[in-house]
Motif scaffolding. Structure first.
Motif, PDB file in Angstrom:
ATOM      1  N   VAL A  81       0.754  -1.223   0.152  1.00  0.00           N
ATOM      2  CA  VAL A  81      -0.169   0.009  -0.319  1.00  0.00           C
ATOM      3  C   VAL A  81       1.184   1.084  -0.155  1.00  0.00           C
ATOM      4  CG1 VAL A  81      -1.645   0.804   1.224  1.00  0.00           C
ATOM      5  CG2 VAL A  81      -1.282  -1.232   1.220  1.00  0.00           C
ATOM      6  N   LEU A  82       1.173   2.082  -0.800  1.00  0.00           N
ATOM      7  CA  LEU A  82       1.552   3.305  -1.141  1.00  0.00           C
ATOM      8  C   LEU A  82       0.749   4.213  -1.032  1.00  0.00           C
ATOM      9  CD1 LEU A  82       4.406   4.145  -1.662  1.00  0.00           C
ATOM     10  CD2 LEU A  82       3.454   4.572  -4.582  1.00  0.00           C
ATOM     11  N   LEU A  83       0.901   5.034  -0.069  1.00  0.00           N
ATOM     12  CA  LEU A  83       0.505   6.222   0.171  1.00  0.00           C
ATOM     13  C   LEU A  83       1.079   7.585  -0.400  1.00  0.00           C
ATOM     14  CD1 LEU A  83      -1.712   8.301   1.244  1.00  0.00           C
ATOM     15  CD2 LEU A  83      -0.414   8.263   3.255  1.00  0.00           C
ATOM     16  N   LEU A  84       0.354   8.335  -1.457  1.00  0.00           N
ATOM     17  CA  LEU A  84       1.040   9.334  -1.904  1.00  0.00           C
ATOM     18  C   LEU A  84       0.028  10.948  -1.135  1.00  0.00           C
ATOM     19  CD1 LEU A  84       1.533   8.686  -5.827  1.00  0.00           C
ATOM     20  CD2 LEU A  84       3.322   8.170  -4.181  1.00  0.00           C
ATOM     21  N   SER A  85       0.963  11.788  -0.683  1.00  0.00           N
ATOM     22  CA  SER A  85      -0.055  12.672  -0.242  1.00  0.00           C
ATOM     23  C   SER A  85       1.717  13.354   0.904  1.00  0.00           C
ATOM     24  CB  SER A  85      -0.963  11.818   0.409  1.00  0.00           C
ATOM     25  OG  SER A  85      -1.244  13.088   1.258  1.00  0.00           O
ATOM     26  N   GLY A  86       0.753  14.688   0.476  1.00  0.00           N
ATOM     27  CA  GLY A  86       1.454  15.656   1.477  1.00  0.00           C
ATOM     28  C   GLY A  86       1.432  16.633   2.502  1.00  0.00           C
ATOM     29  N   ASP A  87       0.116  15.697   2.909  1.00  0.00           N
ATOM     30  CA  ASP A  87      -0.905  16.201   4.672  1.00  0.00           C
ATOM     31  C   ASP A  87      -0.217  15.216   4.943  1.00  0.00           C
ATOM     32  OD1 ASP A  87      -2.343  16.139   5.522  1.00  0.00           O
ATOM     33  OD2 ASP A  87      -4.254  17.987   4.245  1.00  0.00           O
ATOM     34  N   GLU A  88       0.091  15.572   6.163  1.00  0.00           N
ATOM     35  CA  GLU A  88       0.446  14.604   7.171  1.00  0.00           C
ATOM     36  C   GLU A  88      -1.031  14.153   7.927  1.00  0.00           C
ATOM     37  OE1 GLU A  88       3.022  12.653   9.700  1.00  0.00           O
ATOM     38  OE2 GLU A  88       3.522  14.165   9.371  1.00  0.00           O
ATOM     39  N   HIS A  89      -2.452  14.838   8.199  1.00  0.00           N
ATOM     40  CA  HIS A  89      -3.260  14.578   8.149  1.00  0.00           C
ATOM     41  C   HIS A  89      -4.235  13.705   7.511  1.00  0.00           C
ATOM     42  CE1 HIS A  89      -3.441  18.135  11.605  1.00  0.00           C
ATOM     43  NE2 HIS A  89      -2.967  18.469  10.073  1.00  0.00           N
ATOM     44  N   GLU A  90      -3.367  13.481   6.675  1.00  0.00           N
ATOM     45  CA  GLU A  90      -4.068  12.187   5.265  1.00  0.00           C
ATOM     46  C   GLU A  90      -3.524  11.398   5.822  1.00  0.00           C
ATOM     47  OE1 GLU A  90      -5.766  14.649   1.525  1.00  0.00           O
ATOM     48  OE2 GLU A  90      -3.950  13.791   1.516  1.00  0.00           O
ATOM     49  N   GLN A  98       1.439  -3.072   8.018  1.00  0.00           N
ATOM     50  CA  GLN A  98       3.037  -3.150   7.598  1.00  0.00           C
ATOM     51  C   GLN A  98       3.383  -3.233   6.325  1.00  0.00           C
ATOM     52  OE1 GLN A  98       4.388  -3.864  10.930  1.00  0.00           O
ATOM     53  NE2 GLN A  98       2.531  -3.500  12.090  1.00  0.00           N
ATOM     54  N   ARG A  99       2.677  -2.848   5.634  1.00  0.00           N
ATOM     55  CA  ARG A  99       3.029  -2.645   4.262  1.00  0.00           C
ATOM     56  C   ARG A  99       3.000  -1.450   3.536  1.00  0.00           C
ATOM     57  NH1 ARG A  99       6.210  -5.094   2.614  1.00  0.00           N
ATOM     58  NH2 ARG A  99       5.750  -5.733   0.825  1.00  0.00           N
ATOM     59  N   LEU A 100       2.346  -0.695   4.329  1.00  0.00           N
ATOM     60  CA  LEU A 100       1.939   0.650   4.661  1.00  0.00           C
ATOM     61  C   LEU A 100       3.418   1.507   3.877  1.00  0.00           C
ATOM     62  CD1 LEU A 100       0.253   3.250   3.836  1.00  0.00           C
ATOM     63  CD2 LEU A 100       0.000   3.627   6.367  1.00  0.00           C
ATOM     64  N   SER A 101       3.394   2.247   2.710  1.00  0.00           N
ATOM     65  CA  SER A 101       4.500   3.240   2.478  1.00  0.00           C
ATOM     66  C   SER A 101       4.105   4.187   2.380  1.00  0.00           C
ATOM     67  CB  SER A 101       5.988   1.819   1.439  1.00  0.00           C
ATOM     68  OG  SER A 101       6.894   3.537   1.117  1.00  0.00           O
ATOM     69  N   TRP A 102       4.995   5.741   2.887  1.00  0.00           N
ATOM     70  CA  TRP A 102       4.299   7.095   2.675  1.00  0.00           C
ATOM     71  C   TRP A 102       5.537   7.456   2.131  1.00  0.00           C
ATOM     72  CZ3 TRP A 102       4.553  11.487   6.598  1.00  0.00           C
ATOM     73  CH2 TRP A 102       3.998  12.586   5.717  1.00  0.00           C
ATOM     74  N   GLN A 103       4.924   8.211   0.396  1.00  0.00           N
ATOM     75  CA  GLN A 103       5.209   9.432  -0.243  1.00  0.00           C
ATOM     76  C   GLN A 103       5.310   9.940   0.101  1.00  0.00           C
ATOM     77  OE1 GLN A 103       7.927   7.792  -3.466  1.00  0.00           O
ATOM     78  NE2 GLN A 103       7.990   9.964  -4.003  1.00  0.00           N
ATOM     79  N   HIS A 104       5.802  11.762   0.534  1.00  0.00           N
ATOM     80  CA  HIS A 104       4.826  12.732   0.627  1.00  0.00           C
ATOM     81  C   HIS A 104       5.782  13.820  -0.276  1.00  0.00           C
ATOM     82  CE1 HIS A 104       8.691  13.477   2.956  1.00  0.00           C
ATOM     83  NE2 HIS A 104       8.250  12.696   3.438  1.00  0.00           N
ATOM     84  N   GLY A 105       6.858  13.475  -1.399  1.00  0.00           N
ATOM     85  CA  GLY A 105       6.811  13.866  -2.252  1.00  0.00           C
ATOM     86  C   GLY A 105       7.565  14.143  -3.172  1.00  0.00           C
ATOM     87  N   LEU A 106       6.895  14.578  -4.687  1.00  0.00           N
ATOM     88  CA  LEU A 106       6.691  13.971  -5.272  1.00  0.00           C
ATOM     89  C   LEU A 106       7.884  14.826  -6.924  1.00  0.00           C
ATOM     90  CD1 LEU A 106       3.267  12.185  -7.339  1.00  0.00           C
ATOM     91  CD2 LEU A 106       6.001  10.396  -6.456  1.00  0.00           C
ATOM     92  N   SER A 107       8.969  14.695  -7.456  1.00  0.00           N
ATOM     93  CA  SER A 107       9.184  15.282  -8.063  1.00  0.00           C
ATOM     94  C   SER A 107       9.591  14.666  -9.584  1.00  0.00           C
ATOM     95  CB  SER A 107      10.896  15.417  -7.918  1.00  0.00           C
ATOM     96  OG  SER A 107      11.470  14.460  -7.743  1.00  0.00           O
ATOM     97  N   GLY A 108       9.157  13.743 -10.123  1.00  0.00           N
ATOM     98  CA  GLY A 108       9.278  13.173 -11.479  1.00  0.00           C
ATOM     99  C   GLY A 108       8.418  11.994 -12.112  1.00  0.00           C
ATOM    100  N   SER A 109       8.265  11.172 -12.916  1.00  0.00           N
ATOM    101  CA  SER A 109       7.356  10.495 -12.945  1.00  0.00           C
ATOM    102  C   SER A 109       8.402   8.346 -12.311  1.00  0.00           C
ATOM    103  CB  SER A 109       7.114   9.878 -14.166  1.00  0.00           C
ATOM    104  OG  SER A 109       8.214  10.144 -14.889  1.00  0.00           O
TER     105      SER A 109
END
Length: 408
Positions: A35-44, A59-70
């Motif tokens: 499960v990959l979360l793409l969000s820049g919001d800490e509350h989300e 246990q399979r959650l990964s949070w990415q809070h910034g994107l700069s390229g595909s």
């Protein structure tokens, strides 16, 4: 059992079509899903963690809070992936991000957090949406399951079989880092840099012998390809076998070097390795390092960096290893943290993070319990990276220690 809603022909969900998923699907949901979360919001991010917390999916959650390229989307195409798209992603709309997700990983499941500002939906209803502020944990997981099933339905059968086989193979080669001994605790983080894999050139393992002694290894094979990942598996299994056969720590290192030299994909491939032994009395640890970074010693007064006695990395000069065992005292409730250099080698806006930057992070989070401490280190090093700094090295962290000492 986890129940899912079956979609009707128009894509809606009906209560009378609900059924329990089969054991096979339940197993896939629990063990094969990233499960990959793409969000820049800490509350989300906090809401998503809360909704997943009661389930192994957390246990399979990964949070990415910034994107700069595909190329920064850390997908794992060989395993089922559900991408949850939130808001505040560098000014890009959630639907644009979702479109990039589908372009990068066409068969990934996508769920859009409804709290994110969006334009009008597409005619085909893509992507699925869920209100993370009002939904229940069961309904949230049900939506993830539904999105995964739709993505799987759209995947050609041959690709599904290949993906499932690859996922099962790679996951079966990952170590189980939990011990049955309630007096010893371990917390971990393992993330290969290869976006399409579960295994990388980093490896680690834990074995407890009959006298309750805990044996630990961590290593880092040079390079970042599939061949290096395969070599890392060879080394881990060779080490585990040597421990179970009663070999000494020094004998294990010599064996690992022989395996590396015989199996390495290139003549210049080498590996740094650290071996740590926790006697059951809990008053010290014994360490042998073959070119590996130091370790963190967590104690009542805070955290300090312990440098190992230097030794040659495996494979640099085969047969000439100058390894030495050292002993480090531990007080009651003390613990140690092993890591590979991928944890601190990233670039920040001020330059390389380095061990000094890592120590500042460790001191800031010294009050946290084991797994939270590990997670905070990883998040902190990721947050310090520059926007264009794509992770280029595997990251492995092991937090280890006795909570209840044995006799002796």
């Amino acid at each position: 059992m986890i129940d899912l809603f079956e979609p009707s022909d128009d894509g809606s969900l009906h209560e009378d079509t609900r059924r329990d998923i089969t054991p096979r699907n339940e197993y896939a949901l629990r063990h094969d899903v990233t499960v990959l979360l793409l969000s820049g919001d800490e509350h989300e991010a906090s809401d998503v963690r809360r909704l997943l917390a009661p389930h192994p999916l957390s246990q399979r959650l990964s949070w990415q809070h910034g994107l700069s390229g595909s190329d920064q989307l850390p997908f794992v195409p060989s395993t089922p992936v559900c991408v949850i798209v939130g808001s505040a992603l560098g000014g890009r709309s959630p639907l644009d991000i979702a479109a990039r997700v589908r372009q990068r990983a066409p068969h990934a499941a996508v769920v859009l957090l409804s709290g994110a500002p969006v334009r009008a939906s597409r005619a085909d209803g893509f992507p699925a949406r869920v209100d993370h502020r009002r939904t229940t944990p069961d309904e949230f997981r049900r939506m993830i399951g539904l999105a995964l099933r739709r993505a799987r339905r759209d995947m050609p059968p041959a690709n599904v079989a290949i993906a499932q086989d690859n996922a099962s193979l790679e996951r079966g080669l990952l170590p189980d880092l939990a011990l049955d001994d309630e007096g010893f605790t371990s917390a971990s983080h393992y993330a290969p840099s290869r976006s399409h894999a579960l295994l990388g050139g980093d490896f680690c393992d834990i074995v407890q012998s009959e006298d309750r002694t805990v044996h630990v290894v961590m290593g880092d094979v040079s390079g970042h390809g599939a061949a290096e990942a395969a070599l890392a598996v060879h080394l881990r299994l060779a080490w585990r076998t040597a421990v179970l056969c009663g070999r000494s720590a020094m004998e294990r290192l010599r064996l690992l070097e022989r395996v590396l030299v015989e199996q390495r994909p290139h003549e210049d491939t080498y590996a740094t390795v650290v071996s740590v032994i926790f006697p059951p009395h809990g008053r010290s640890v014994r360490v042998i390092s073959a070119g590996h970074p130091g370790m963190l010693h967590r104690h009542a007064g805070g955290v300090r960096l312990v440098e190992h006695w230097p030794g040659l990395a495996l494979g640099l000069f085969p047969g000439r290893g100058d390894w030495t065992e050292s002993e480090h005292a531990l007080a009651e409730q003390d613990s140690v943290v092993l890591f590979t250099d991928g944890l601190y080698e990233g670039r920040t806006s001020c330059g390389r993070l380095g061990e000094e930057g890592l120590m500042r992070l460790a001191a800031r989070h010294a009050h946290l319990p084991a797994q939270h401490f590990v997670d905070a280190l990883v998040r902190g090093t990721s947050a310090s990276a520059t926007p264009d700094d794509r992770p280029s090295d595997d990251v492995t962290v092991l937090h280890l220690g006795w909570t209840r000492r044995g006799p002796g």
